[in-house]
Design a protein around this motif. Sequence first.
Motif, PDB file in Angstrom:
ATOM      1  N   VAL A  44     -26.747  26.890  42.560  1.00 22.92           N
ATOM      2  CA  VAL A  44     -27.566  28.094  42.741  1.00 22.92           C
ATOM      3  C   VAL A  44     -28.442  28.193  41.505  1.00 22.92           C
ATOM      4  O   VAL A  44     -27.931  28.284  40.385  1.00 22.92           O
ATOM      5  N   SER A  45     -29.744  28.121  41.702  1.00 25.04           N
ATOM      6  CA  SER A  45     -30.641  28.130  40.543  1.00 25.04           C
ATOM      7  C   SER A  45     -31.931  28.872  40.904  1.00 25.04           C
ATOM      8  O   SER A  45     -32.490  28.649  41.980  1.00 25.04           O
ATOM      9  N   ILE A  46     -32.356  29.738  40.007  1.00 26.54           N
ATOM     10  CA  ILE A  46     -33.598  30.489  40.255  1.00 26.54           C
ATOM     11  C   ILE A  46     -34.475  30.511  39.012  1.00 26.54           C
ATOM     12  O   ILE A  46     -34.006  30.299  37.894  1.00 26.54           O
ATOM     13  N   GLN A  47     -35.722  30.760  39.280  1.00 23.31           N
ATOM     14  CA  GLN A  47     -36.692  30.946  38.203  1.00 23.31           C
ATOM     15  C   GLN A  47     -37.359  32.289  38.474  1.00 23.31           C
ATOM     16  O   GLN A  47     -37.968  32.470  39.540  1.00 23.31           O
ATOM     17  N   VAL A  48     -37.176  33.209  37.544  1.00 19.13           N
ATOM     18  CA  VAL A  48     -37.717  34.563  37.768  1.00 19.13           C
ATOM     19  C   VAL A  48     -38.580  34.972  36.580  1.00 19.13           C
ATOM     20  O   VAL A  48     -38.370  34.506  35.455  1.00 19.13           O
ATOM     21  N   PRO A  49     -39.553  35.848  36.824  1.00 12.15           N
ATOM     22  CA  PRO A  49     -40.357  36.353  35.699  1.00 12.15           C
ATOM     23  C   PRO A  49     -39.489  37.212  34.784  1.00 12.15           C
ATOM     24  O   PRO A  49     -38.620  37.941  35.263  1.00 12.15           O
ATOM     25  N   ASP A  50     -39.696  37.070  33.481  1.00 15.42           N
ATOM     26  CA  ASP A  50     -38.856  37.863  32.566  1.00 15.42           C
ATOM     27  C   ASP A  50     -39.591  39.075  32.012  1.00 15.42           C
ATOM     28  O   ASP A  50     -39.033  39.842  31.226  1.00 15.42           O
ATOM     29  N   TYR A  51     -40.844  39.229  32.394  1.00 14.25           N
ATOM     30  CA  TYR A  51     -41.568  40.446  31.978  1.00 14.25           C
ATOM     31  C   TYR A  51     -42.681  40.721  32.974  1.00 14.25           C
ATOM     32  O   TYR A  51     -43.352  39.805  33.448  1.00 14.25           O
ATOM     33  N   LEU A  71     -45.163  39.270  42.886  1.00 15.99           N
ATOM     34  CA  LEU A  71     -44.427  38.377  41.977  1.00 15.99           C
ATOM     35  C   LEU A  71     -43.798  37.239  42.772  1.00 15.99           C
ATOM     36  O   LEU A  71     -43.643  37.326  43.995  1.00 15.99           O
ATOM     37  N   THR A  76     -34.826  27.053  42.692  1.00 12.79           N
ATOM     38  CA  THR A  76     -34.869  25.717  42.082  1.00 12.79           C
ATOM     39  C   THR A  76     -33.549  24.971  42.273  1.00 12.79           C
ATOM     40  O   THR A  76     -33.360  23.905  41.706  1.00 12.79           O
ATOM     41  N   VAL A 156     -34.612  44.762  34.566  1.00 11.01           N
ATOM     42  CA  VAL A 156     -34.214  44.507  35.958  1.00 11.01           C
ATOM     43  C   VAL A 156     -33.608  43.116  36.014  1.00 11.01           C
ATOM     44  O   VAL A 156     -34.196  42.154  35.513  1.00 11.01           O
ATOM     45  N   ARG A 157     -32.444  43.069  36.602  1.00 11.95           N
ATOM     46  CA  ARG A 157     -31.748  41.782  36.691  1.00 11.95           C
ATOM     47  C   ARG A 157     -31.811  41.279  38.128  1.00 11.95           C
ATOM     48  O   ARG A 157     -31.442  41.999  39.056  1.00 11.95           O
ATOM     49  N   PHE A 158     -32.314  40.053  38.297  1.00 17.45           N
ATOM     50  CA  PHE A 158     -32.351  39.430  39.627  1.00 17.45           C
ATOM     51  C   PHE A 158     -31.121  38.534  39.756  1.00 17.45           C
ATOM     52  O   PHE A 158     -31.017  37.515  39.077  1.00 17.45           O
ATOM     53  N   VAL A 159     -30.216  38.927  40.638  1.00 16.90           N
ATOM     54  CA  VAL A 159     -28.977  38.172  40.811  1.00 16.90           C
ATOM     55  C   VAL A 159     -29.091  37.287  42.044  1.00 16.90           C
ATOM     56  O   VAL A 159     -29.334  37.787  43.150  1.00 16.90           O
ATOM     57  N   ALA A 160     -28.911  35.987  41.850  1.00 22.43           N
ATOM     58  CA  ALA A 160     -28.986  35.028  42.964  1.00 22.43           C
ATOM     59  C   ALA A 160     -27.596  34.518  43.292  1.00 22.43           C
ATOM     60  O   ALA A 160     -26.845  34.122  42.401  1.00 22.43           O
TER      61      ALA A 160
ATOM     62  N   SER B  18     -43.964  35.418  32.018  1.00 23.98           N
ATOM     63  CA  SER B  18     -43.301  34.146  31.778  1.00 23.98           C
ATOM     64  C   SER B  18     -42.040  34.135  32.638  1.00 23.98           C
ATOM     65  O   SER B  18     -41.662  35.146  33.208  1.00 23.98           O
ATOM     66  N   SER B  19     -41.428  32.989  32.728  1.00 25.05           N
ATOM     67  CA  SER B  19     -40.273  32.933  33.621  1.00 25.05           C
ATOM     68  C   SER B  19     -39.155  32.105  33.016  1.00 25.05           C
ATOM     69  O   SER B  19     -39.385  31.218  32.203  1.00 25.05           O
ATOM     70  N   LEU B  20     -37.966  32.419  33.438  1.00 22.06           N
ATOM     71  CA  LEU B  20     -36.766  31.752  32.969  1.00 22.06           C
ATOM     72  C   LEU B  20     -36.074  31.115  34.166  1.00 22.06           C
ATOM     73  O   LEU B  20     -36.010  31.713  35.241  1.00 22.06           O
ATOM     74  N   GLU B  21     -35.542  29.921  33.982  1.00 22.62           N
ATOM     75  CA  GLU B  21     -34.804  29.262  35.052  1.00 22.62           C
ATOM     76  C   GLU B  21     -33.343  29.127  34.631  1.00 22.62           C
ATOM     77  O   GLU B  21     -33.052  28.596  33.552  1.00 22.62           O
ATOM     78  N   ILE B  22     -32.453  29.624  35.475  1.00 19.36           N
ATOM     79  CA  ILE B  22     -31.023  29.464  35.205  1.00 19.36           C
ATOM     80  C   ILE B  22     -30.305  29.047  36.489  1.00 19.36           C
ATOM     81  O   ILE B  22     -30.802  29.256  37.592  1.00 19.36           O
ATOM     82  N   GLY B  23     -29.124  28.458  36.325  1.00 17.64           N
ATOM     83  CA  GLY B  23     -28.371  28.020  37.498  1.00 17.64           C
ATOM     84  C   GLY B  23     -26.883  28.002  37.224  1.00 17.64           C
ATOM     85  O   GLY B  23     -26.420  28.076  36.074  1.00 17.64           O
ATOM     86  N   ILE B  24     -26.128  27.917  38.325  1.00 22.97           N
ATOM     87  CA  ILE B  24     -24.672  27.812  38.227  1.00 22.97           C
ATOM     88  C   ILE B  24     -24.178  26.884  39.326  1.00 22.97           C
ATOM     89  O   ILE B  24     -24.736  26.853  40.433  1.00 22.97           O
ATOM     90  N   GLN B 117     -32.771  37.652  29.755  1.00 25.47           N
ATOM     91  CA  GLN B 117     -34.172  37.717  30.180  1.00 25.47           C
ATOM     92  C   GLN B 117     -34.341  38.259  31.597  1.00 25.47           C
ATOM     93  O   GLN B 117     -35.444  38.256  32.137  1.00 25.47           O
ATOM     94  N   GLY B 118     -33.266  38.677  32.246  1.00 29.30           N
ATOM     95  CA  GLY B 118     -33.420  39.334  33.544  1.00 29.30           C
ATOM     96  C   GLY B 118     -33.025  38.513  34.746  1.00 29.30           C
ATOM     97  O   GLY B 118     -33.227  38.953  35.873  1.00 29.30           O
ATOM     98  N   ALA B 120     -29.941  36.322  36.786  1.00 28.52           N
ATOM     99  CA  ALA B 120     -28.490  36.144  36.879  1.00 28.52           C
ATOM    100  C   ALA B 120     -28.184  35.278  38.096  1.00 28.52           C
ATOM    101  O   ALA B 120     -28.903  35.349  39.103  1.00 28.52           O
TER     102      ALA B 120
END
Lengths: 164, 188
Positions: A44-51, A71, A76, A156-160, B18-24, B117-118, B120
């Motif tokens: 499970v992987s995402i790319q989200v805007p941080d601002y 947005l 990913t 705001v937290r985007f939870v995937a 800008s954007s951040l990429e995270i995964g699990i 960075q927002g 999860a």
Amino acid sequence: MIQRGGIFLLALAFSMFFMLPTANADDIELMTVETDIFVPEDIVSIQVPDYVYVGNITTTNSKLETDDIILDINNTGNVDIIVTPELADEGETIFSYLYFARTTSDPYRRIGDWSLNISKPSSEGGVRKQSFHLKLDLDEYPGDFTDSIFNHKADVRFVAVADD
Amino acid sequence: MTKIPFILLFLFFIPLVSSLEIGISPPKLELNISVDQEICRPFRLITDRQTTFTIETKWSEELSRNLKDYTLPEENLELRTNAHTSIPVSSSQPYMFCINAKEAGTYYGVLIASAPQGAAVGSWLTITVSDKQESVSSKITGLVTKDNASSSISYSILPIVLLEFTLLFASAGMLLLVVSRKKKTKLV
């Protein structure tokens, strides 16, 4: 007659002895074939805007809402996902009136009541982009704004999670 | 002066976000454990930049794929995990998740790894806790099966070897019989 039979059996036994190692020997002409079977791990992987600056609101206007912002969130990983935005600080009041919609034709839903489904990318290592709409709508906000508020921020937290 | 339009054009194309990429990985985990038995399973945390993940678990009374339903803290369910920790990650980092339960039952949860960075990412948890201790025989079944499989080749040539020895003894016996008969005829 018995002698011939004995010799025959002896010969048969000896010939089988020679055949036995041949059948299990490593010196048979063999072709070694090799392959790699790659099973990618599910991620499970995402790319989200941080601002994002959502815009400003003027309290004298008839509609207390910002412009609509588009947005993108990228899937990913390699599984279908559900992305749910939530406020990091549950006590935040102003940004609890953030509204989301997948498209402008969809009804806007308040943060906490909305989530976004994003299919997995079509190929391994690829990216699936999904747009959504966002605005701050304070029409339902119960408080009064007596003074201007500048640079008000909230996380705001985007939870995937996997959509299975 | 003439450069101003170009500078404005350049600024226009700078992304406003800008954007951040995270995964699990894995996206879900199903475990069968016994009461008071601690079990650990590895997760992998992924990010495209240096960040610190905050790990937490949330639980639900019933199976759901709606995060809103996951509101219970593990303390309410007599569960103990090693979540509620922070892990610095630069690109990919293993994280060993451990859990034990005081009461039997099936627990539905989600393990959430959050970046400041927002973003999860979460992994669904289904933990089935039973009263009985895991039997020893169920643990060694795999080994026994494996040993049988590896020795199957030697069992396949065993009949051939037995036939070999039978033929050898039969032929040797017949030859001895012939020799003894010849000796008898010479003596006569």
